[in-house]
Write a protein that holds these residues in place. Structure first.
Motif, PDB file in Angstrom:
ATOM      1  N   MET A 253       0.948  -1.014   0.104  1.00 60.89           N
ATOM      2  CA  MET A 253      -0.074  -0.159   0.215  1.00 60.89           C
ATOM      3  C   MET A 253       0.595   1.213  -0.056  1.00 60.89           C
ATOM      4  N   VAL A 254       0.483   2.118  -0.877  1.00 60.37           N
ATOM      5  CA  VAL A 254       1.549   3.265  -1.029  1.00 60.37           C
ATOM      6  C   VAL A 254       0.423   4.518  -0.723  1.00 60.37           C
ATOM      7  N   PHE A 255       0.970   5.340   0.290  1.00 61.65           N
ATOM      8  CA  PHE A 255       0.090   6.340   0.863  1.00 61.65           C
ATOM      9  C   PHE A 255       1.199   7.744   0.941  1.00 61.65           C
ATOM     10  N   LYS A 256       0.785   8.828   0.169  1.00 57.13           N
ATOM     11  CA  LYS A 256       1.407  10.031   0.377  1.00 57.13           C
ATOM     12  C   LYS A 256       1.628  10.552   1.809  1.00 57.13           C
ATOM     13  N   SER A 257       0.606  10.275   2.415  1.00 58.07           N
ATOM     14  CA  SER A 257       0.190  10.631   3.728  1.00 58.07           C
ATOM     15  C   SER A 257       1.102  10.045   4.888  1.00 58.07           C
ATOM     16  N   ASP A 258       1.692   8.786   4.574  1.00 63.03           N
ATOM     17  CA  ASP A 258       2.393   8.329   5.724  1.00 63.03           C
ATOM     18  C   ASP A 258       3.700   9.073   6.091  1.00 63.03           C
ATOM     19  N   GLU A 259       4.338   9.858   5.341  1.00 59.17           N
ATOM     20  CA  GLU A 259       5.547  11.083   5.789  1.00 59.17           C
ATOM     21  C   GLU A 259       4.823  11.987   6.752  1.00 59.17           C
ATOM     22  N   GLY A 260       3.614  12.482   6.497  1.00 57.63           N
ATOM     23  CA  GLY A 260       3.194  13.444   7.332  1.00 57.63           C
ATOM     24  C   GLY A 260       2.796  12.730   8.659  1.00 57.63           C
ATOM     25  N   PHE A 261       2.217  11.633   8.826  1.00 56.72           N
ATOM     26  CA  PHE A 261       1.866  10.997   9.949  1.00 56.72           C
ATOM     27  C   PHE A 261       3.183  10.529  10.758  1.00 56.72           C
ATOM     28  N   LYS A 262       4.132  10.232   9.916  1.00 56.05           N
ATOM     29  CA  LYS A 262       5.345  10.002  10.769  1.00 56.05           C
ATOM     30  C   LYS A 262       6.097  11.302  11.674  1.00 56.05           C
ATOM     31  N   GLN A 263       5.767  12.400  10.590  1.00 57.64           N
ATOM     32  CA  GLN A 263       6.308  13.744  11.301  1.00 57.64           C
ATOM     33  C   GLN A 263       5.321  14.037  12.415  1.00 57.64           C
ATOM     34  N   ILE A 264       4.089  14.070  12.456  1.00 60.53           N
ATOM     35  CA  ILE A 264       3.176  14.124  13.596  1.00 60.53           C
ATOM     36  C   ILE A 264       3.897  13.566  14.779  1.00 60.53           C
TER      37      ILE A 264
ATOM     38  N   ASP B 218      -5.115  14.802  -0.305  1.00 62.82           N
ATOM     39  CA  ASP B 218      -5.502  15.873   0.377  1.00 62.82           C
ATOM     40  C   ASP B 218      -4.973  16.088   1.668  1.00 62.82           C
ATOM     41  N   PHE B 219      -4.813  15.058   2.319  1.00 62.56           N
ATOM     42  CA  PHE B 219      -4.153  14.826   3.813  1.00 62.56           C
ATOM     43  C   PHE B 219      -2.802  15.415   3.628  1.00 62.56           C
ATOM     44  N   LYS B 220      -2.138  14.969   2.733  1.00 57.02           N
ATOM     45  CA  LYS B 220      -0.742  15.423   2.510  1.00 57.02           C
ATOM     46  C   LYS B 220      -0.562  16.929   1.947  1.00 57.02           C
ATOM     47  N   ARG B 221      -1.646  17.565   1.246  1.00 56.64           N
ATOM     48  CA  ARG B 221      -1.678  18.875   1.078  1.00 56.64           C
ATOM     49  C   ARG B 221      -2.109  19.703   2.024  1.00 56.64           C
ATOM     50  N   LEU B 222      -2.747  19.048   3.267  1.00 60.55           N
ATOM     51  CA  LEU B 222      -3.302  19.819   4.270  1.00 60.55           C
ATOM     52  C   LEU B 222      -1.933  19.882   5.211  1.00 60.55           C
ATOM     53  N   VAL B 223      -1.187  18.930   5.351  1.00 64.66           N
ATOM     54  CA  VAL B 223       0.020  18.952   6.246  1.00 64.66           C
ATOM     55  C   VAL B 223       1.025  19.879   5.768  1.00 64.66           C
TER      56      VAL B 223
ATOM     57  N   SER C 126     -10.125  23.009  15.066  1.00 62.78           N
ATOM     58  CA  SER C 126      -8.998  22.888  15.401  1.00 62.78           C
ATOM     59  C   SER C 126      -7.830  22.123  14.429  1.00 62.78           C
ATOM     60  N   ILE C 127      -8.504  21.374  13.753  1.00 64.06           N
ATOM     61  CA  ILE C 127      -7.529  20.535  12.771  1.00 64.06           C
ATOM     62  C   ILE C 127      -6.431  21.172  12.119  1.00 64.06           C
ATOM     63  N   GLU C 128      -6.739  22.225  11.348  1.00 62.49           N
ATOM     64  CA  GLU C 128      -5.878  22.915  10.818  1.00 62.49           C
ATOM     65  C   GLU C 128      -4.550  23.815  11.676  1.00 62.49           C
ATOM     66  N   SER C 129      -4.924  23.998  12.941  1.00 54.89           N
ATOM     67  CA  SER C 129      -4.335  24.727  13.918  1.00 54.89           C
ATOM     68  C   SER C 129      -3.223  23.512  14.374  1.00 54.89           C
ATOM     69  N   ILE C 130      -3.870  22.417  14.709  1.00 52.30           N
ATOM     70  CA  ILE C 130      -3.157  21.397  14.987  1.00 52.30           C
ATOM     71  C   ILE C 130      -2.059  21.057  14.252  1.00 52.30           C
ATOM     72  N   LEU C 131      -2.187  20.742  12.819  1.00 48.61           N
ATOM     73  CA  LEU C 131      -1.508  20.758  11.790  1.00 48.61           C
ATOM     74  C   LEU C 131      -0.292  21.750  11.710  1.00 48.61           C
ATOM     75  N   LYS C 132      -0.751  22.973  11.836  1.00 48.38           N
ATOM     76  CA  LYS C 132       0.206  23.848  11.482  1.00 48.38           C
ATOM     77  C   LYS C 132       1.360  24.099  12.694  1.00 48.38           C
ATOM     78  N   ALA C 133       0.823  23.693  14.204  1.00 50.18           N
ATOM     79  CA  ALA C 133       1.627  23.569  15.293  1.00 50.18           C
ATOM     80  C   ALA C 133       2.641  22.540  15.150  1.00 50.18           C
ATOM     81  N   ILE C 134       2.396  21.318  14.509  1.00 48.64           N
ATOM     82  CA  ILE C 134       2.921  20.127  14.564  1.00 48.64           C
ATOM     83  C   ILE C 134       3.960  20.024  13.424  1.00 48.64           C
ATOM     84  N   LYS C 135       3.668  20.896  12.369  1.00 43.01           N
ATOM     85  CA  LYS C 135       4.320  20.943  10.975  1.00 43.01           C
ATOM     86  C   LYS C 135       5.956  21.493  11.184  1.00 43.01           C
ATOM     87  N   PRO C 136       6.756  20.540  10.958  1.00 44.47           N
ATOM     88  CA  PRO C 136       8.250  21.001  11.059  1.00 44.47           C
ATOM     89  C   PRO C 136       8.452  22.407  10.008  1.00 44.47           C
ATOM     90  N   LYS C 137       9.758  22.827  10.425  1.00 44.81           N
ATOM     91  CA  LYS C 137       9.974  23.953   9.313  1.00 44.81           C
ATOM     92  C   LYS C 137      10.396  23.449   8.108  1.00 44.81           C
TER      93      LYS C 137
END
Length: 123
Positions: A1-12, A78-83, A109-120
């Motif tokens: 299974m290939v998911f573009k969102s996996d990296e975003g979840f790993k970073q979270i 869409d999740f990857k784009r959101l992150v 609060s979804i967007e604020s959570i993702l912005k807060a945990i997004k690395p530089k």
């Protein structure tokens, strides 16, 4: 299974485990268990549980969907784009690309959570 969102979840997961003050702040602001269901182009799904209710917030992959305070469904890209900050959760919701079940006040609060945990650095 290939998911573009996996990296975003790993970073979270990494940010939650390495930035204790941010993790505590997110728990204080959110106080919710958020379950993400992400579907890829092949119609395969993955489920992730973000626990922002306990004193030690965690993110873990689930074998099957569970009910959280907030359940969010969207496609993988869409999740990857959101992150990445290239999509807006409200626009995705209004266009029907992001589906929410549960406590809608927590959904804001979804967007604020993702912005807060997004690395530089970019994903």
């Amino acid at each position: 299974m290939v998911f573009k969102s996996d990296e975003g979840f790993k970073q979270i997961e990494q940010v939650l485990s390495t930035n204790e003050s941010l993790a505590k702040d997110l728990v204080k602001k959110t106080k919710a268990i958020i379950v993400f269901t992400v579907k890829n182009k092949q119609s395969e799904t993955k489920h992730w549980k973000l626990d922002l209710k306990s004193s030690s917030p965690t993110l873990k992959r689930l074998d099957k969907v569970e009910t959280g305070d907030l359940n969010i469904s969207l496609n993988d890209l869409d999740f990857k784009r959101l992150v990445d900050g290239k999509a807006n959760s409200q626009k995705l919701f209004l266009s029907g690309k992001l589906k929410v079940k549960g406590d809608l006040t927590k959904a804001s609060s979804i967007e604020s959570i993702l912005k807060a945990i997004k690395p530089k650095a970019k994903l």
